[in-house]
Scaffold this motif. Sequence first.
Motif, mmCIF file in Angstrom:
data_model
loop_
_atom_site.group_PDB
_atom_site.id
_atom_site.type_symbol
_atom_site.label_atom_id
_atom_site.label_comp_id
_atom_site.label_asym_id
_atom_site.label_seq_id
_atom_site.Cartn_x
_atom_site.Cartn_y
_atom_site.Cartn_z
ATOM 1 N N ASP A 15 0.844 -1.196 0.000
ATOM 2 C CA ASP A 15 0.000 0.000 0.000
ATOM 3 C C ASP A 15 0.877 1.242 0.000
ATOM 4 O O ASP A 15 2.106 1.157 -0.010
ATOM 5 C CB ASP A 15 -1.038 -0.011 1.126
ATOM 6 C CG ASP A 15 -0.463 0.190 2.536
ATOM 7 O OD1 ASP A 15 0.694 0.649 2.666
ATOM 8 O OD2 ASP A 15 -1.174 -0.123 3.503
ATOM 9 N N HIS A 16 0.227 2.402 0.027
ATOM 10 C CA HIS A 16 0.946 3.666 -0.186
ATOM 11 C C HIS A 16 1.925 3.996 0.941
ATOM 12 O O HIS A 16 2.839 4.803 0.749
ATOM 13 C CB HIS A 16 -0.059 4.810 -0.330
ATOM 14 C CG HIS A 16 -0.774 5.146 0.955
ATOM 15 N ND1 HIS A 16 -1.885 4.456 1.385
ATOM 16 C CD2 HIS A 16 -0.515 6.061 1.912
ATOM 17 C CE1 HIS A 16 -2.293 4.953 2.537
ATOM 18 N NE2 HIS A 16 -1.481 5.920 2.877
ATOM 19 N N GLU A 37 -2.952 4.093 -4.621
ATOM 20 C CA GLU A 37 -3.369 3.094 -3.634
ATOM 21 C C GLU A 37 -4.336 2.120 -4.302
ATOM 22 O O GLU A 37 -5.333 2.538 -4.884
ATOM 23 C CB GLU A 37 -4.048 3.788 -2.446
ATOM 24 C CG GLU A 37 -4.679 2.853 -1.436
ATOM 25 C CD GLU A 37 -3.679 1.876 -0.826
ATOM 26 O OE1 GLU A 37 -3.957 0.657 -0.890
ATOM 27 O OE2 GLU A 37 -2.635 2.332 -0.306
ATOM 28 N N ARG A 38 -4.026 0.831 -4.206
ATOM 29 C CA ARG A 38 -4.883 -0.189 -4.794
ATOM 30 C C ARG A 38 -6.021 -0.599 -3.873
ATOM 31 O O ARG A 38 -7.057 -1.049 -4.340
ATOM 32 C CB ARG A 38 -4.016 -1.402 -5.183
ATOM 33 C CG ARG A 38 -4.754 -2.494 -5.913
ATOM 34 C CD ARG A 38 -5.329 -2.031 -7.224
ATOM 35 N NE ARG A 38 -5.954 -3.144 -7.937
ATOM 36 C CZ ARG A 38 -7.153 -3.115 -8.500
ATOM 37 N NH1 ARG A 38 -7.882 -2.014 -8.438
ATOM 38 N NH2 ARG A 38 -7.626 -4.163 -9.119
ATOM 39 N N GLY A 39 -5.830 -0.469 -2.554
ATOM 40 C CA GLY A 39 -6.913 -0.763 -1.637
ATOM 41 C C GLY A 39 -7.081 -2.224 -1.289
ATOM 42 O O GLY A 39 -8.200 -2.735 -1.256
ATOM 43 N N TYR A 40 -5.966 -2.902 -0.992
ATOM 44 C CA TYR A 40 -6.051 -4.306 -0.603
ATOM 45 C C TYR A 40 -6.495 -4.466 0.861
ATOM 46 O O TYR A 40 -7.121 -5.453 1.220
ATOM 47 C CB TYR A 40 -4.699 -4.997 -0.758
ATOM 48 C CG TYR A 40 -4.165 -5.036 -2.171
ATOM 49 C CD1 TYR A 40 -4.929 -5.538 -3.222
ATOM 50 C CD2 TYR A 40 -2.872 -4.592 -2.455
ATOM 51 C CE1 TYR A 40 -4.427 -5.597 -4.510
ATOM 52 C CE2 TYR A 40 -2.358 -4.656 -3.744
ATOM 53 C CZ TYR A 40 -3.138 -5.148 -4.762
ATOM 54 O OH TYR A 40 -2.632 -5.207 -6.031
ATOM 55 N N GLU A 43 -7.501 0.707 3.223
ATOM 56 C CA GLU A 43 -7.363 1.975 2.497
ATOM 57 C C GLU A 43 -8.285 1.983 1.286
ATOM 58 O O GLU A 43 -8.573 0.945 0.689
ATOM 59 C CB GLU A 43 -5.915 2.165 2.034
ATOM 60 C CG GLU A 43 -4.873 2.044 3.127
ATOM 61 C CD GLU A 43 -4.889 3.207 4.089
ATOM 62 O OE1 GLU A 43 -5.242 4.327 3.646
ATOM 63 O OE2 GLU A 43 -4.561 3.010 5.264
ATOM 64 N N GLY A 138 1.677 -2.733 6.135
ATOM 65 C CA GLY A 138 0.857 -2.695 4.922
ATOM 66 C C GLY A 138 -0.484 -3.362 5.151
ATOM 67 O O GLY A 138 -0.946 -3.486 6.292
ATOM 68 N N PRO A 139 -1.129 -3.812 4.095
ATOM 69 C CA PRO A 139 -2.447 -4.428 4.216
ATOM 70 C C PRO A 139 -2.488 -5.627 5.152
ATOM 71 O O PRO A 139 -3.504 -5.861 5.810
ATOM 72 C CB PRO A 139 -2.775 -4.848 2.779
ATOM 73 C CG PRO A 139 -1.983 -3.915 1.930
ATOM 74 C CD PRO A 139 -0.718 -3.661 2.695
ATOM 75 N N GLY A 148 -10.810 -5.816 -0.892
ATOM 76 C CA GLY A 148 -9.381 -6.008 -1.089
ATOM 77 C C GLY A 148 -9.048 -7.420 -1.516
ATOM 78 O O GLY A 148 -8.156 -7.641 -2.343
#
Length: 231
Positions: A15-16, A37-40, A43, A138-139, A148
Amino acid sequence: MSAIQLIGMHGWAGDHRSWAPWAAGAAARGWSMDCGERGYGQESPLQPRWETSAQRRVVLAHSFGPHLLNEDLWQGATAAVLLASFTRFVPEGREGRAISAALRAMGRRIKLGEEQEQLRDFLRQAAAPQSRSLLPAGPLEQGISDAGRERLLEDLEHLGATSGLPAGFPSGIPVLLVQAGQDQIVTARSRLELQQALPQATVWTRDDLGHSLIDPALPDAVLDWIADVQA
């Protein structure tokens, strides 16, 4: 607004927040930095945009990250830094068949609700030969959302189908490739194919690092390269 804008994009399972050291280094130089941001995890997905005032626009993307940015953004880039990345993730031949099988196995684990275990295994391999504990949060630490989980599966399919540079990648721009000599995620053949696709690129190979390129000194070294090439 800054005349130099950086946009960072993380790879699969990231993530970011991984770009925090890079953003701090950019701010110290008077540059701006935005992150996709992909949003896994928890986020929200975000596709970054270029500022209209930015005269120099540099993409920094790790691993699968270049392929997660949209065509319009790539068309506006004036330079790019590709970190442990690739054009084709699954090489042809026996090696590629093994990787395709591994991607399918990863997908099955996620569909069975084992996404936390799968991400731990993936991140351990990505960090090697260093410890996964050195990776930024992260995620995995946030917990994977239902949406996600679907994005992780969708992107595994996309990952297996990559075959070239991202759509909109500008020809002739300055490019820095940072490759990991001990990369356990991107094969040597895929790293070579990326170099062949970008013969004008500057190539740095870190023989001591794995896929995650864990080195606190790397952001400043890359930002120095950007400063020189954008001068």
